[in-house]
Enzyme design. Sequence first.
Site, PDB file in Angstrom:
ATOM      1  N   GLY A   1      -3.696   5.808   1.992  1.00 39.17           N
ATOM      2  CA  GLY A   1      -2.314   5.601   1.084  1.00 39.17           C
ATOM      3  C   GLY A   1      -2.433   4.178  -0.035  1.00 39.17           C
TER       4      GLY A   1
ATOM      5  N   ARG B   1      -8.258  10.393   0.319  1.00 40.33           N
ATOM      6  CA  ARG B   1      -8.259  10.314   2.465  1.00 40.33           C
ATOM      7  C   ARG B   1      -9.906  10.894   2.473  1.00 40.33           C
ATOM      8  NH1 ARG B   1      -3.881   7.918   4.053  1.00 40.33           N
ATOM      9  NH2 ARG B   1      -2.476   8.384   3.580  1.00 40.33           N
TER      10      ARG B   1
ATOM     11  N   ASP C   1      -7.914   3.964  10.156  1.00 41.03           N
ATOM     12  CA  ASP C   1      -8.782   4.906  10.123  1.00 41.03           C
ATOM     13  C   ASP C   1     -10.347   4.662   9.579  1.00 41.03           C
ATOM     14  OD1 ASP C   1      -8.071   6.855  12.312  1.00 41.03           O
ATOM     15  OD2 ASP C   1      -6.618   7.188  10.564  1.00 41.03           O
TER      16      ASP C   1
ATOM     17  N   LYS D   1      -5.702  -2.415   4.674  1.00 41.93           N
ATOM     18  CA  LYS D   1      -4.076  -2.190   4.067  1.00 41.93           C
ATOM     19  C   LYS D   1      -3.553  -1.379   4.577  1.00 41.93           C
ATOM     20  CE  LYS D   1      -4.539   0.989   2.984  1.00 41.93           C
ATOM     21  NZ  LYS D   1      -4.928   3.362   2.854  1.00 41.93           N
ATOM     22  N   THR D   2      -2.405  -0.689   4.625  1.00 41.26           N
ATOM     23  CA  THR D   2      -1.210   0.108   4.442  1.00 41.26           C
ATOM     24  C   THR D   2      -0.084  -0.737   5.022  1.00 41.26           C
ATOM     25  OG1 THR D   2      -0.531   1.576   6.147  1.00 41.26           O
ATOM     26  CG2 THR D   2      -2.152  -0.109   7.827  1.00 41.26           C
TER      27      THR D   2
ATOM     28  N   ASP E   1       2.242   0.714   6.360  1.00 42.32           N
ATOM     29  CA  ASP E   1       2.993   0.949   7.475  1.00 42.32           C
ATOM     30  C   ASP E   1       2.495  -0.146   8.768  1.00 42.32           C
ATOM     31  OD1 ASP E   1       2.788   3.373   6.200  1.00 42.32           O
ATOM     32  OD2 ASP E   1       1.128   4.222   8.070  1.00 42.32           O
TER      33      ASP E   1
ATOM     34  N   TYR F   1       7.201   7.036  -1.100  1.00 43.20           N
ATOM     35  CA  TYR F   1       6.102   7.114  -1.938  1.00 43.20           C
ATOM     36  C   TYR F   1       6.710   6.241  -3.073  1.00 43.20           C
ATOM     37  CZ  TYR F   1       4.359  11.168   0.273  1.00 43.20           C
ATOM     38  OH  TYR F   1       3.632  11.750   1.294  1.00 43.20           O
TER      39      TYR F   1
ATOM     40  N   ARG G   1       5.342   2.372  -2.561  1.00 41.97           N
ATOM     41  CA  ARG G   1       3.958   2.261  -1.512  1.00 41.97           C
ATOM     42  C   ARG G   1       3.022   1.253  -3.056  1.00 41.97           C
ATOM     43  NH1 ARG G   1       0.813   7.139   1.218  1.00 41.97           N
ATOM     44  NH2 ARG G   1       0.737   7.620  -1.220  1.00 41.97           N
TER      45      ARG G   1
HETATM   46  P1  FBP Z   1      -2.133   4.790   5.009  1.00 40.25           P
HETATM   47  O1  FBP Z   1      -1.896   4.094   6.551  1.00 40.25           O
HETATM   48  O2  FBP Z   1      -3.428   5.529   4.544  1.00 40.25           O
HETATM   49  O3  FBP Z   1      -1.747   3.345   3.873  1.00 40.25           O
HETATM   50  O4  FBP Z   1      -1.431   5.687   4.311  1.00 40.25           O
HETATM   51  C1  FBP Z   1       0.162   5.212   4.860  1.00 40.25           C
HETATM   52  C2  FBP Z   1       2.025   6.462   4.592  1.00 40.25           C
HETATM   53  O5  FBP Z   1       1.883   5.764   3.391  1.00 40.25           O
HETATM   54  C3  FBP Z   1       2.450   6.589   5.412  1.00 40.25           C
HETATM   55  O6  FBP Z   1       3.459   5.614   6.341  1.00 40.25           O
HETATM   56  C4  FBP Z   1       2.659   8.187   5.536  1.00 40.25           C
HETATM   57  O7  FBP Z   1       2.839   8.529   6.696  1.00 40.25           O
HETATM   58  C5  FBP Z   1       1.043   8.876   4.450  1.00 40.25           C
HETATM   59  O8  FBP Z   1       0.447   7.345   3.705  1.00 40.25           O
HETATM   60  C6  FBP Z   1       1.034   9.429   3.477  1.00 40.25           C
HETATM   61  O9  FBP Z   1       0.378   9.979   3.387  1.00 40.25           O
HETATM   62  P2  FBP Z   1      -0.442  10.830   1.692  1.00 40.25           P
HETATM   63  O10 FBP Z   1       0.069   9.612   0.572  1.00 40.25           O
HETATM   64  O11 FBP Z   1      -1.118  11.474   1.678  1.00 40.25           O
HETATM   65  O12 FBP Z   1       1.244  11.733   1.631  1.00 40.25           O
END
Ligand code: FBP
Length: 547
Positions: free
Chosen positions: A77, A141, A172, A198-199, A201, A421, A424
């Site tokens: 993400g 991903r 991951d 990175k994240t 979260d 989103y 992000r």
């Molecule tokens: P990462 O762990 O890859 O940084 O992604 C975080 C995130 O934003 C989560 O908060 C959310 O559940 C997920 O990505 C959403 O994923 P996608 O962009 O595939 O819809």
Amino acid sequence: MIKSPLQIARESYAPKMPKALKGSVKIVEGKETESVADQADIKKMFPNTYGMPLLTFEPGEAAPTAARNVGVILSGGQAPGGHNVISGIYDGLKKLNPENKLYGFLGGPGGLVDNEYVELTADIVDHYRNTGGFDIIGSGRTKLEEEDQFEKALVNCKDLNITALVIIGGDDSNTNACVLAEYYKAKGAGVQVIGCPKTIDGDLKNEMVETSFGFDTACKVYSELIGNIQRDANSAKKYWHFIKLMGRSASHIGLECALQTQPNICIVSEEVEAKQMTLDDVVTYIAEIVAKRAEKGENFGTALIPEGLVEFIPAMKKLIAELNDLLAHNEDKVNALEGNKEKREFVADLLSADSKEVFVSLPNSIANQLMADRDPHGNVQVSLIETEKMLIDMVKAKLKVWKKEGKFKGKFKGQPHFFGYEGRCAAPSNFDADYCYALGNTASVLIADGKTGYMASVRNLTASSDEWIAGGVPVTMMMNMEKRHGEMKPVIQKALVRLDGAPFKKFVEKRDDWAENTKYVYPGPIQYFGPSEVCDITTKTLQYEQK
Ligand code: FBP
């Protein structure tokens, strides 16, 4: 690219750097490391990258380095600051040797396997400095975990004469970066692998990685929006706003936003799990606060709901674990069924009695969402589950019963929101712009020193950026064994909200007051220009954790 005035002005922002990274760098080795748990298993699986020492950078003399080519991948993400990690790597490499080259693999780890790349030159990098998003090379991903992928990637690296890769990703992706580092080291492939945390979260953190990048900016964006909604709620006094916040598992984002905005309710998934709360307990907790505020004529409020809540309600967690196994083993049969009703019935019959009871009691929309496709890492896509709407419906139903019983005399109108989103890809805050640039620079130093299986680490983050401590932490140090797809695997331990941690304790001290009374804070938008106490402020989570 058409640039906004802010983007143009922001392009010339020079990220603030730790002292140790400003000039030449000396690397100081610390003590050898152990994994956080399951040491024997992890050591056996990573014989070449286990136990390496912690590294700290200090100002010093740098030896000249031969020109080399490096590849970079953005994984998972988006998170604000990714472009600054890349500009930090780029500038760091050029400082070490102007002949160094940086290649960006396109669309995430898949680009490395499929050999889709672009050479990142000053012409490209300069347009992306201090901007949000991952669009400079895109992200993806794809899970890098098969030997076949490692071999294809190696051929592609050899073609481009790449001798080091930087993988910018979450827990991951960094786990896989470490597996790749071990694989290449074991076979003497001559390709180093370095990770970057990175994240948004905020759940990739530990003693050596104080926060993942992007968390700061994303929480500031969400807190601005929550503050705006709270001001609207307090003006109109007629709605309860249920706001689901991103964060697949951990509730760090929700907790941080609560500390910044002081809402009436913030559910913390980790507490729900620890207290073994049922869905009905959560609904009752919310409804009681709604009823209490209604007694004072306050028929409005805000409730923050973490995205991952459903996975932390013990009965739901059991149900989801069963669904994960069951769907993995019956994928074809489930896909062959026509409608959602048929799928639900088929799946329900394969569940244990307890889980079946929970599954059939859920609104159909939620049951369908729980059966939907997993992401490539096998996780339920919780951002697609409309928990905020489900809770509004359930609270409404409970209040209706209480109204009949005379226990609730107010009004309840719920408004659902999902903030995910929109946070992000925001233009990184000064903190994320500085932190990411320093992480990128750190990665370039680790590469120059021949390191592999390390994650770039920049610590002491509540001090002035001058005093930040840069270095490297062996990825194996963060690992433990966890069950994934029914098998025990080495993975980086996810950092959930600690109920004995300072941020949560601070929240608990205040939450009853915030619930009953209206104590909203309106943080306003991120500021990029102005006084340092406004522009350079860190998250409350970091402030409380480091006190
Ligand atoms: P990462 O762990 O890859 O940084 O992604 C975080 C995130 O934003 C989560 O908060 C959310 O559940 C997920 O990505 C959403 O994923 P996608 O962009 O595939 O819809």
